[in-house]
Scaffold this active site. Structure first.
Site, PDB file in Angstrom:
ATOM      1  N   LYS A  51      -1.777  -0.775   9.972  1.00 26.18           N
ATOM      2  CA  LYS A  51      -2.404   0.905   9.535  1.00 26.18           C
ATOM      3  C   LYS A  51      -2.188   0.827  11.182  1.00 26.18           C
ATOM      4  O   LYS A  51      -2.927   2.793  10.646  1.00 26.18           O
ATOM      5  CB  LYS A  51      -3.240  -0.148   9.317  1.00 26.18           C
ATOM      6  CG  LYS A  51      -3.336  -1.017   8.002  1.00 26.18           C
ATOM      7  CD  LYS A  51      -3.490   0.481   7.002  1.00 26.18           C
ATOM      8  CE  LYS A  51      -3.008  -0.231   5.567  1.00 26.18           C
ATOM      9  NZ  LYS A  51      -3.265   0.809   4.652  1.00 26.18           N
ATOM     10  N   SER A 301       3.634  -7.368   7.666  1.00 24.76           N
ATOM     11  CA  SER A 301       2.226  -6.118   7.963  1.00 24.76           C
ATOM     12  C   SER A 301       1.310  -6.272   8.449  1.00 24.76           C
ATOM     13  O   SER A 301       0.862  -5.643   8.910  1.00 24.76           O
ATOM     14  CB  SER A 301       2.475  -5.825   6.107  1.00 24.76           C
ATOM     15  OG  SER A 301       1.509  -6.667   5.641  1.00 24.76           O
TER      16      SER A 301
END
Length: 317
Positions: A51, A301
């Protein structure tokens, strides 16, 4: 909306904020899956997830235009990333979290000097509050995925994969709102369209799967899955057309399969990853990809998991 050139520009822009994360390999995982499996280790990224890439690209651009305050609505990785970038650039941030937010995630946001505001239990409650606070203080709301600059930033993962894993056949990506996979799809398909990109969703949060099947954005009811980072109700307005255009396939994995993958990576590879990350490994272990002897990159991720929840999370295995 943009193209490969925008992702290359994003890479240059955000370079001071991120790590080029390593590629991990496990012979045991490869043997089990009957494919050559590589892991793109975004759990070792700054703030613990991919992110930071999109957040850095978006916040830097806004600050360059004169923004002096940002907000976000997030209980986890996006909130941490926005708070970190804002702190690094010397501007204040407010992160609107749910009233039942995990204490460890709140502390992580606060460690980056993000101001915490608790509001409701759903994103439908948090997002308007974050936008309202941005307007009140003449700041900018930073969305988690449905924004061109966010997508371009996440796409830098794809550029790195192409350089790090020569002759990759398949890249497997977890799907929530779609920002990560939309960026990776653009980077890979506009560089080497022969590489397959396959998305993975939890069976319990299959909004993108249904949307692709129906040919239009389809909303699902609030759901519960161990992969909390993928718990969106529908794909983004900007991300979904990119998936429709480029995505080779999307597979679903069960809660049990996600847990088994999470346990395998922790026990055999000694890596602490989030359940959302484990979906890509689950797709390989459960043979959902239906391929043999391929070079497969699983995007991991993030790794922001509360260690106190691991034992109960894996109970019964």
């Amino acid at each position: 909306m943009g193209n490969l050139g925008d992702i290359h520009k994003a890479r240059e822009r955000i370079q001071p904020f991120i790590h080029q994360t390593p590629i991990l390999h496990s012979s045991q995982l490869s043997k089990r899956c009957q494919n050559n499996i590589f892991l793109k280790a975004e759990h070792l990224q700054k703030t613990g997830s991919f992110k930071i890439r999109g957040a850095a690209n978006k916040v830097m651009q806004e600050v360059a235009k004169g923004t002096t305050y940002v907000t976000a609505a997030s209980s986890g990785n996006h909130g941490q990333a926005v708070a970190y970038v804002a702190q690094t650039l010397g501007i204040p941030s407010t992160i609107v979290v749910p009233e039942d937010a995990n204490v460890s995630k709140v502390k992580a946001i606060q460690s980056y000097h993000g101001n915490i505001v608790a509001c409701g239990l759903t994103s439908a409650e948090r997002i308007p509050k974050a936008k309202e606070l941005a307007i009140e203080k003449q700041g900018v709301y930073i969305p988690p995925y449905d924004d061109p600059l966010i997508i371009f930033g996440q796409g830098t993962v794809g550029l790195e994969i192409i350089e790090q894993v020569k002759d990759a056949d398949i890249v497997v990506v977890p799907v929530g709102g779609g920002g990560l996979i939309a960026g990776i799809l653009t980077a890979i398909k506009e560089t080497n369209p022969s590489i397959q990109v396959i998305g993975v969703e939890p069976e319990a949060a299959n909004d993108t799967y249904l949307s692709l099947k129906n040919g239009h954005i389809t909303q699902i009811s609030p759901t519960s899955t161990i992969a909390d980072g993928l718990r969106t109700s529908q794909p983004g307005d900007l991300t979904f057309p990119i998936l429709q255009n480029y995505l080779d396939d999307l597979v679903l994995v069960s809660e049990e399969e996600i847990k088994q993958a999470l346990l395998f990576v922790m026990e055999r590879m000694k890596q602490l990853i989030e359940p959302s990350s484990a979906t890509t490994v689950a797709a390989c272990l459960s043979e959902k990809l239906q391929v043999l002897n391929k070079r497969i990159v699983c995007v991991i991720s993030g790794g922001n998991v509360d260690v106190h929840t691991i034992e109960p999370m894996l109970a019964g295995l």
